[in-house]
Write a protein that holds these residues in place. Sequence first.
Motif, PDB file in Angstrom:
ATOM      1  N   ILE A  94      -5.382   5.415  -9.241  1.00 22.02           N
ATOM      2  CA  ILE A  94      -3.955   5.560  -9.552  1.00 22.02           C
ATOM      3  C   ILE A  94      -3.644   6.925 -10.159  1.00 22.02           C
ATOM      4  O   ILE A  94      -2.501   7.392 -10.107  1.00 22.02           O
ATOM      5  CB  ILE A  94      -3.511   4.404 -10.477  1.00 22.02           C
ATOM      6  CG1 ILE A  94      -3.367   3.117  -9.636  1.00 22.02           C
ATOM      7  CG2 ILE A  94      -2.218   4.695 -11.195  1.00 22.02           C
ATOM      8  CD1 ILE A  94      -3.019   1.893 -10.437  1.00 22.02           C
ATOM      9  N   LEU A 128      -0.895   3.117  -6.476  1.00 22.66           N
ATOM     10  CA  LEU A 128      -0.737   1.825  -5.783  1.00 22.66           C
ATOM     11  C   LEU A 128      -0.577   0.720  -6.830  1.00 22.66           C
ATOM     12  O   LEU A 128      -1.416  -0.166  -6.989  1.00 22.66           O
ATOM     13  CB  LEU A 128      -1.945   1.564  -4.881  1.00 22.66           C
ATOM     14  CG  LEU A 128      -2.206   2.597  -3.781  1.00 22.66           C
ATOM     15  CD1 LEU A 128      -3.486   2.276  -3.040  1.00 22.66           C
ATOM     16  CD2 LEU A 128      -1.022   2.636  -2.818  1.00 22.66           C
ATOM     17  N   TYR A 129       0.536   0.765  -7.545  1.00 19.41           N
ATOM     18  CA  TYR A 129       0.734  -0.186  -8.629  1.00 19.41           C
ATOM     19  C   TYR A 129       0.964  -1.608  -8.100  1.00 19.41           C
ATOM     20  O   TYR A 129       0.633  -2.587  -8.764  1.00 19.41           O
ATOM     21  CB  TYR A 129       1.915   0.258  -9.493  1.00 19.41           C
ATOM     22  CG  TYR A 129       1.568   1.386 -10.424  1.00 19.41           C
ATOM     23  CD1 TYR A 129       0.901   1.131 -11.618  1.00 19.41           C
ATOM     24  CD2 TYR A 129       1.887   2.701 -10.100  1.00 19.41           C
ATOM     25  CE1 TYR A 129       0.580   2.172 -12.482  1.00 19.41           C
ATOM     26  CE2 TYR A 129       1.567   3.743 -10.942  1.00 19.41           C
ATOM     27  CZ  TYR A 129       0.904   3.479 -12.147  1.00 19.41           C
ATOM     28  OH  TYR A 129       0.583   4.497 -12.983  1.00 19.41           O
ATOM     29  N   ARG A 130       1.588  -1.721  -6.900  1.00 23.79           N
ATOM     30  CA  ARG A 130       1.777  -3.071  -6.340  1.00 23.79           C
ATOM     31  C   ARG A 130       0.412  -3.725  -6.052  1.00 23.79           C
ATOM     32  O   ARG A 130       0.174  -4.895  -6.390  1.00 23.79           O
ATOM     33  CB  ARG A 130       2.607  -2.981  -5.055  1.00 23.79           C
ATOM     34  CG  ARG A 130       4.054  -2.525  -5.273  1.00 23.79           C
ATOM     35  CD  ARG A 130       4.814  -2.569  -3.955  1.00 23.79           C
ATOM     36  NE  ARG A 130       6.173  -2.106  -4.095  1.00 23.79           N
ATOM     37  CZ  ARG A 130       6.544  -0.820  -4.036  1.00 23.79           C
ATOM     38  NH1 ARG A 130       5.622   0.125  -3.821  1.00 23.79           N
ATOM     39  NH2 ARG A 130       7.814  -0.461  -4.184  1.00 23.79           N
ATOM     40  N   LEU A 131      -0.493  -2.988  -5.375  1.00 24.96           N
ATOM     41  CA  LEU A 131      -1.828  -3.513  -5.096  1.00 24.96           C
ATOM     42  C   LEU A 131      -2.590  -3.814  -6.385  1.00 24.96           C
ATOM     43  O   LEU A 131      -3.306  -4.808  -6.488  1.00 24.96           O
ATOM     44  CB  LEU A 131      -2.611  -2.502  -4.241  1.00 24.96           C
ATOM     45  CG  LEU A 131      -4.048  -2.911  -3.870  1.00 24.96           C
ATOM     46  CD1 LEU A 131      -4.061  -4.215  -3.071  1.00 24.96           C
ATOM     47  CD2 LEU A 131      -4.734  -1.810  -3.088  1.00 24.96           C
ATOM     48  N   ASN A 132      -2.398  -2.955  -7.381  1.00 15.84           N
ATOM     49  CA  ASN A 132      -3.071  -3.168  -8.672  1.00 15.84           C
ATOM     50  C   ASN A 132      -2.609  -4.466  -9.311  1.00 15.84           C
ATOM     51  O   ASN A 132      -3.387  -5.232  -9.877  1.00 15.84           O
ATOM     52  CB  ASN A 132      -2.808  -1.970  -9.576  1.00 15.84           C
ATOM     53  CG  ASN A 132      -3.716  -2.009 -10.815  1.00 15.84           C
ATOM     54  OD1 ASN A 132      -4.831  -2.483 -10.752  1.00 15.84           O
ATOM     55  ND2 ASN A 132      -3.222  -1.507 -11.928  1.00 15.84           N
ATOM     56  N   LEU A 154       0.820  -1.208   0.000  1.00 14.87           N
ATOM     57  CA  LEU A 154       0.000   0.000   0.000  1.00 14.87           C
ATOM     58  C   LEU A 154       0.865   1.272   0.000  1.00 14.87           C
ATOM     59  O   LEU A 154       0.363   2.359   0.293  1.00 14.87           O
ATOM     60  CB  LEU A 154      -0.928  -0.001   1.226  1.00 14.87           C
ATOM     61  CG  LEU A 154      -1.909  -1.173   1.316  1.00 14.87           C
ATOM     62  CD1 LEU A 154      -2.742  -1.069   2.588  1.00 14.87           C
ATOM     63  CD2 LEU A 154      -2.834  -1.188   0.104  1.00 14.87           C
ATOM     64  N   ASP A 155       2.148   1.133  -0.329  1.00 22.61           N
ATOM     65  CA  ASP A 155       3.083   2.282  -0.357  1.00 22.61           C
ATOM     66  C   ASP A 155       3.241   2.770  -1.788  1.00 22.61           C
ATOM     67  O   ASP A 155       3.717   2.019  -2.652  1.00 22.61           O
ATOM     68  CB  ASP A 155       4.423   1.868   0.227  1.00 22.61           C
ATOM     69  CG  ASP A 155       5.363   3.055   0.399  1.00 22.61           C
ATOM     70  OD1 ASP A 155       4.962   4.186   0.043  1.00 22.61           O
ATOM     71  OD2 ASP A 155       6.478   2.829   0.887  1.00 22.61           O
ATOM     72  N   PRO A 156       2.859   4.029  -2.081  1.00 21.75           N
ATOM     73  CA  PRO A 156       2.963   4.528  -3.457  1.00 21.75           C
ATOM     74  C   PRO A 156       4.368   5.028  -3.821  1.00 21.75           C
ATOM     75  O   PRO A 156       4.588   5.493  -4.960  1.00 21.75           O
ATOM     76  CB  PRO A 156       1.950   5.674  -3.468  1.00 21.75           C
ATOM     77  CG  PRO A 156       1.942   6.170  -2.072  1.00 21.75           C
ATOM     78  CD  PRO A 156       2.182   5.004  -1.192  1.00 21.75           C
ATOM     79  N   LEU A 208      -3.260   8.238  -6.579  1.00 26.11           N
ATOM     80  CA  LEU A 208      -2.546   7.414  -5.610  1.00 26.11           C
ATOM     81  C   LEU A 208      -1.973   6.209  -6.352  1.00 26.11           C
ATOM     82  O   LEU A 208      -2.685   5.240  -6.640  1.00 26.11           O
ATOM     83  CB  LEU A 208      -3.524   6.953  -4.524  1.00 26.11           C
ATOM     84  CG  LEU A 208      -2.917   6.294  -3.294  1.00 26.11           C
ATOM     85  CD1 LEU A 208      -2.008   7.285  -2.550  1.00 26.11           C
ATOM     86  CD2 LEU A 208      -4.015   5.814  -2.342  1.00 26.11           C
TER      87      LEU A 208
END
Length: 524
Positions: free
Chosen positions: A85, A90-94, A9-11, A88
């Motif tokens: 996005i 959040l590419y990891r969560l995506n 959850l870290d952008p 925010l």
Amino acid sequence: MKEFFSGLLDPKGFPARWHCGQWTDFHGWLYIVSDLLIWSAYFAIPFLLLRFISQRRDVPFNRLFWLFGLFIFACGATHLLDALIFWLPLYRLNGLLLLVTAVASWGTVWALAGVLPQALLLKTPADLERIVKDRTTELAAANQQLQEVAAQLRHRNAEFSTLTNAMPQLAWMAETDGQISWYNQQWYDYTGLSFADLGGINWQQHIHPDDFAATAAAWQHALATGEPLTTLRNRWKRAANGEYRWHLVRAVPLHDEATGAIRLWVGTNTDIHAQQVQQQELERVNADLNTFVYTASHDLKTPIHNIEALLEELREELAPVPVPADVATLLTLMRGAVDRFKGTIGQLTEVAKLQHLSEAPTTAVDLAALVEEVRQDLRPLFAATGGQLHLDVAACPRLVFAEKNLRSVVHNLLSNALKYRHPDRVPAVWLRTYPASADGSRSAVLEVEDNGLGLALGPAEERKLFGLFERLHDHVEGSGLGLFMVKKIVENAGGRIEVSSRLGQGTVFRLHLPAPRPALQEEG
């Protein structure tokens, strides 16, 4: 991988999409609004599916619905995150959501491939139509069979009634304990007593003390062996020519005027062989009739239950697919036919019981309380018709009668008054009682009057009104059994029933109930 999940959850390390490339406001908001609309639709679909499968638990392949709902929900989540996005990143969560979506997608594909062969086995509309036609044909055949049995039963019942009432002998039937369960009409005519007066009498009470021991022994022997009961006849056998013939022997004592002792007996010996042969034939016909009725009602239960099971199976086969309106109508008609068949079987049993009607013990019945119980039983009919019941039983508040039989009489008369109501007015029923005469007699009249359709009654119509399976109004569903039972119950109690009616105005039934026998008092 640990670093990936710890910064899920870290952008940091990724710029917001607004800063990647040369986005114009129109272009950016076009993406954002479109993703949000797709997300909202994807989120709505699973909830609709959930509501559907919760209310239709009989729908096949419900696991496939759950997987499809998960797949749609995951797809919607990716579109929501795509919109976020822009601000925010959040590419990891995506990426994780995309993996979940991919797994749900292929899980749905796998499940769909598994149920596809079963789905192909679902019946087509043509198959369902053929099944309905087959079941309808079976029901029609069963209906025809039932009608033929009912016609045979009516014929045998009429034959039995004619024979028993035409014969000149006093006929009766007794159970194995000696308790009498049935008398023919000649017995009532000869004695002037009702079944209520005679029903509880044990035939052994009428045997002379000098003959009781031999008669009781012969009775027990007849029960054990099935042989005919005979209590007299070596002297008679010596006087005969070897041919066994039935005789009626009657004798009265002549007493000495001074001492009162019996001087001699004067009697008659009447050859009743022909009548006894007729009686035996009558008993055979009666036994055959009872056997036929009970066998018919028992044997018909199995095919009716089979048809009912086939109908339920048909309903289950039709459940997974939308049922056309005409097929649904046919199913309803078939269900109604099965229910009517079952009702007719019950009526056959009731008719058989009437042939050896065994009167329940009489008691002083609180008529107002009994009528209220019947009114509660008929509450749906009163509510549906708006019927009004007016009760006036102050003159004779208690009637001495078999309570269950009196309830049956009141139930039939009140329900008929509501069913055969006049279409132009609210049905009203008056139930009243009053003494049969002013001479102090304890006999009473129970009167039921209505403002219904009424009848044009002649002798033929009145006979048909109380006939078995006979009806004068065909627009209301019925069995033609109710008034027949009312008449039999009243007459077997020693009473009689009268009816008067005016077409279009209403009908009055008057039940003349006999006075109860006075209690016997001990001498001394």
